[in-house]
Design a protein around this motif. Structure first.
Motif, PDB file in Angstrom:
ATOM      1  N   MET A   1       0.791  -1.219   0.000  1.00  0.00           N
ATOM      2  CA  MET A   1       0.000   0.000   0.000  1.00  0.00           C
ATOM      3  C   MET A   1       0.833   1.283   0.000  1.00  0.00           C
ATOM      4  N   GLY A   2       2.038   1.255   0.514  1.00  0.00           N
ATOM      5  CA  GLY A   2       2.872   2.456   0.513  1.00  0.00           C
ATOM      6  C   GLY A   2       3.702   2.640  -0.742  1.00  0.00           C
ATOM      7  N   MET A   3       3.611   1.664  -1.662  1.00  0.00           N
ATOM      8  CA  MET A   3       4.454   1.701  -2.851  1.00  0.00           C
ATOM      9  C   MET A   3       4.066   2.825  -3.807  1.00  0.00           C
ATOM     10  N   GLY A   4       2.776   3.131  -3.870  1.00  0.00           N
ATOM     11  CA  GLY A   4       2.316   4.114  -4.854  1.00  0.00           C
ATOM     12  C   GLY A   4       1.806   3.415  -6.085  1.00  0.00           C
ATOM     13  N   GLY A   5       2.585   3.444  -7.162  1.00  0.00           N
ATOM     14  CA  GLY A   5       2.132   2.779  -8.373  1.00  0.00           C
ATOM     15  C   GLY A   5       3.166   2.825  -9.475  1.00  0.00           C
ATOM     16  N   VAL A   6       2.858   2.110 -10.538  1.00  0.00           N
ATOM     17  CA  VAL A   6       3.702   2.047 -11.738  1.00  0.00           C
ATOM     18  C   VAL A   6       2.837   2.397 -12.936  1.00  0.00           C
ATOM     19  N   ARG A   7       3.330   3.270 -13.778  1.00  0.00           N
ATOM     20  CA  ARG A   7       2.695   3.526 -15.079  1.00  0.00           C
ATOM     21  C   ARG A   7       3.795   3.618 -16.127  1.00  0.00           C
ATOM     22  N   LEU A   8       3.568   3.003 -17.278  1.00  0.00           N
ATOM     23  CA  LEU A   8       4.515   3.018 -18.389  1.00  0.00           C
ATOM     24  C   LEU A   8       3.778   3.499 -19.624  1.00  0.00           C
ATOM     25  N   GLU A   9       4.254   4.599 -20.204  1.00  0.00           N
ATOM     26  CA  GLU A   9       3.503   5.241 -21.286  1.00  0.00           C
ATOM     27  C   GLU A   9       4.399   5.541 -22.483  1.00  0.00           C
ATOM     28  N   ASP A  10       3.983   4.999 -23.620  1.00  0.00           N
ATOM     29  CA  ASP A  10       4.605   5.285 -24.913  1.00  0.00           C
ATOM     30  C   ASP A  10       3.598   5.986 -25.816  1.00  0.00           C
ATOM     31  N   ASN A  11       4.103   6.672 -26.820  1.00  0.00           N
ATOM     32  CA  ASN A  11       3.274   7.260 -27.873  1.00  0.00           C
ATOM     33  C   ASN A  11       3.422   6.391 -29.111  1.00  0.00           C
ATOM     34  N   VAL A  12       2.322   5.816 -29.574  1.00  0.00           N
ATOM     35  CA  VAL A  12       2.367   4.722 -30.542  1.00  0.00           C
ATOM     36  C   VAL A  12       1.613   5.087 -31.821  1.00  0.00           C
ATOM     37  N   VAL A  13       2.261   4.880 -32.957  1.00  0.00           N
ATOM     38  CA  VAL A  13       1.666   5.111 -34.273  1.00  0.00           C
ATOM     39  C   VAL A  13       1.021   3.829 -34.770  1.00  0.00           C
ATOM     40  N   ILE A  14      -0.193   3.945 -35.295  1.00  0.00           N
ATOM     41  CA  ILE A  14      -0.829   2.800 -35.950  1.00  0.00           C
ATOM     42  C   ILE A  14      -0.394   2.805 -37.410  1.00  0.00           C
ATOM     43  N   THR A  15       0.242   1.734 -37.825  1.00  0.00           N
ATOM     44  CA  THR A  15       0.709   1.588 -39.202  1.00  0.00           C
ATOM     45  C   THR A  15      -0.216   0.621 -39.951  1.00  0.00           C
ATOM     46  N   ALA A  16       0.052   0.434 -41.236  1.00  0.00           N
ATOM     47  CA  ALA A  16      -0.761  -0.486 -42.026  1.00  0.00           C
ATOM     48  C   ALA A  16      -0.626  -1.912 -41.512  1.00  0.00           C
ATOM     49  N   GLU A  17       0.561  -2.241 -40.978  1.00  0.00           N
ATOM     50  CA  GLU A  17       0.833  -3.618 -40.550  1.00  0.00           C
ATOM     51  C   GLU A  17       0.623  -3.855 -39.056  1.00  0.00           C
ATOM     52  N   GLY A  18       0.624  -2.790 -38.257  1.00  0.00           N
ATOM     53  CA  GLY A  18       0.540  -2.986 -36.809  1.00  0.00           C
ATOM     54  C   GLY A  18       0.697  -1.677 -36.073  1.00  0.00           C
ATOM     55  N   ALA A  19       1.725  -1.595 -35.238  1.00  0.00           N
ATOM     56  CA  ALA A  19       1.939  -0.396 -34.435  1.00  0.00           C
ATOM     57  C   ALA A  19       3.425  -0.227 -34.175  1.00  0.00           C
ATOM     58  N   LEU A  20       3.831   1.029 -33.965  1.00  0.00           N
ATOM     59  CA  LEU A  20       5.236   1.354 -33.742  1.00  0.00           C
ATOM     60  C   LEU A  20       5.329   2.442 -32.685  1.00  0.00           C
ATOM     61  N   SER A  21       6.091   2.179 -31.633  1.00  0.00           N
ATOM     62  CA  SER A  21       6.277   3.177 -30.585  1.00  0.00           C
ATOM     63  C   SER A  21       7.305   4.208 -31.017  1.00  0.00           C
ATOM     64  N   LEU A  22       6.980   5.481 -30.796  1.00  0.00           N
ATOM     65  CA  LEU A  22       7.912   6.572 -31.056  1.00  0.00           C
ATOM     66  C   LEU A  22       8.795   6.863 -29.846  1.00  0.00           C
ATOM     67  N   THR A  23       8.474   6.270 -28.719  1.00  0.00           N
ATOM     68  CA  THR A  23       9.156   6.540 -27.463  1.00  0.00           C
ATOM     69  C   THR A  23      10.329   5.585 -27.294  1.00  0.00           C
ATOM     70  N   ASP A  24      11.448   6.093 -26.782  1.00  0.00           N
ATOM     71  CA  ASP A  24      12.633   5.243 -26.629  1.00  0.00           C
ATOM     72  C   ASP A  24      13.297   5.526 -25.287  1.00  0.00           C
ATOM     73  N   VAL A  25      12.851   4.807 -24.281  1.00  0.00           N
ATOM     74  CA  VAL A  25      13.404   4.928 -22.930  1.00  0.00           C
ATOM     75  C   VAL A  25      13.712   3.531 -22.410  1.00  0.00           C
ATOM     76  N   PRO A  26      14.580   3.407 -21.412  1.00  0.00           N
ATOM     77  CA  PRO A  26      14.815   2.085 -20.814  1.00  0.00           C
ATOM     78  C   PRO A  26      13.513   1.549 -20.223  1.00  0.00           C
ATOM     79  N   ARG A  27      13.168   0.325 -20.585  1.00  0.00           N
ATOM     80  CA  ARG A  27      11.909  -0.252 -20.099  1.00  0.00           C
ATOM     81  C   ARG A  27      12.129  -1.495 -19.246  1.00  0.00           C
ATOM     82  N   THR A  28      13.077  -2.320 -19.582  1.00  0.00           N
ATOM     83  CA  THR A  28      13.269  -3.521 -18.769  1.00  0.00           C
ATOM     84  C   THR A  28      13.985  -3.150 -17.471  1.00  0.00           C
ATOM     85  N   ILE A  29      13.789  -3.973 -16.455  1.00  0.00           N
ATOM     86  CA  ILE A  29      14.482  -3.741 -15.187  1.00  0.00           C
ATOM     87  C   ILE A  29      15.988  -3.748 -15.390  1.00  0.00           C
TER      88      ILE A  29
END
Length: 410
Positions: free
Chosen positions: A349-377
């Protein structure tokens, strides 16, 4: 445009005329506001399309303009609002260039905060680091929204950072932070959120929650493509997060039953993401001919229920929060309590929270994130230990989108 008196030049600098602005903004014609009736009369249009409508995200009503002599013209109000709204939903190649740029600058600023962060710093020092980096290195003078620099329990407050809670807590060893900040360039903005431990090392509890959100984040982006209903992606995020919490011993029971019982909204009460562009929460999420808002916990906060379409840019921002305002009553409510392992959840309960947010383009084939930050632990801990993060300037190449000529980070 208004015709300003020469005296304005004392305070504002040289007063430019129509020719200057016609060249600057590459438009066909510019005239003074006082001449609008004469210019329109000379053009002889059958009607004049003017804006009138309601922004379905903010609720703001757009009142059609009027001017001296406007009664002489047929002002048509049914078309322009819808056309401009849809034009903002689907980005042109030139708009993609700007969106790539503000994501590049914003991503590097998040890395700069990650590199600078350590115990005993104030939350506002992290906000200052972001603001300085984006302006100093990217020319981004403004942010599209109030910076959220939340640490510890503040991370459970979705829009922390407002005037009543102005990022003024001192960060402690063992805290997890949630930093939601984006920069703006020529009105186009990014909206990026990262979470990491202040001391650079995840505890087992922090890692469990972080990886639950990361799994949802990655699964949603992998599933995005034209035709996919956005509420389905919200459901997918819930399933991933609830499954991880159940595996970690915080929940019990069948995940499908949890989704039906709205347990997901106890941990992620906001929508999965929103259209982004000229506004952080951009227009076009709802409207005539599109699916209505879904009146369910969590889903009702979705800023669109549309199917995804090529050219959209939408944020993907799953989160998991331990907010006592939601969880304490739920412990007493049988609808929820059958799924909640109270003694285990209380440890978080004291941890707060986690949110991970990218800005993503929808392409003809799928999706592509424009954001480039470290994501894995592994990547986060490496950067916080002094490792260099990769140069993201060449990442996220979009077919048909030219390079950002003239947009160079310092």
């Amino acid at each position: 445009m208004p015709k300003l008196p020469d005296s304005y030049g004392v305070w504002m600098g040289p007063i430019q005329g129509p020719d200057y602005y016609r060249a600057k903004y590459a438009v066909d014609e510019v005239a003074y506001l006082q001449d609008i009736a004469a210019v329109l009369e000379a053009a002889g249009p059958p009607c004049i399309h003017v804006l009138q409508g309601t922004n379905t995200d903010s609720g703001s009503n757009i009142v059609p303009p009027s001017f001296e002599g406007s009664n002489a013209f047929q002002l048509e109000t049914a078309t322009l609002f819808t056309q401009l709204t849809e034009a903002r939903v689907h980005k042109t190649p030139q708009e993609m260039v700007l969106m790539k740029y503000v994501n590049q600058v914003g991503s590097r600023a998040h890395v700069a905060m990650m590199e600078a962060c350590h115990p005993a710093m104030m939350e506002y020092q992290m906000e200052s680091t972001f603001r300085h980096y984006t302006y100093m290195n990217g020319g981004c003078r403004h942010q599209g929204y109030t910076c959220i620099a939340a640490s510890g329990p503040n991370g459970a407050v979705l829009h922390y950072g407002h005037a009543g809670a102005p990022n003024d807590r001192q960060m402690s060893d063992g805290d997890l932070v949630l930093f939601d900040m984006g920069c703006e360039y020529y009105r186009y903005g990014s909206d990026i959120t990262c979470s990491w431990p202040v001391n650079g090392k995840f505890t087992p509890q922090q890692a469990l929650v972080y990886n639950a959100v990361l799994d949802a984040h990655n699964a949603v982006i992998a599933a995005m493509r034209p035709g996919v209903p956005w509420p389905d992606m919200h459901t997918l995020a819930y399933k991933k997060i609830l499954s991880a919490l159940a595996k970690g011993g915080l929940l019990q029971g069948d995940v499908e039953d949890m989704v039906a019982a709205e347990v997901g909204a106890l941990f992620m009460p906001h929508g999965l993401g929103h259209l982004i562009g000229i506004d952080t929460h951009d227009v076009g999420g709802y409207g005539e001919g599109f699916p209505p808002r879904i009146p369910r916990p969590g889903y009702k906060s979705l800023r669109t229920a549309r199917g995804l379409e090529e050219g959209m840019i939408i944020t993907v921002e799953p989160g998991c929060y331990f907010n006592p305002v939601l969880l304490q009553p739920a412990f007493q409510e049988p609808t929820y309590s059958n799924y909640l392992v109270k003694d285990v959840i209380e440890q978080y309960m004291g941890m707060g929270g986690v949110r991970l947010e990218d800005n993503v383009v929808i392409t003809a084939e799928g999706a592509l994130s424009l954001t480039d930050v470290p994501r894995t632990i592994q990547d986060i801990e490496a950067v916080m230990a002094g490792a260099a993060w990769r140069d993201c300037s060449a990442k996220n190449s979009l077919k048909g989108v030219p390079p950002a000529v003239g947009l160079v980070m310092v």
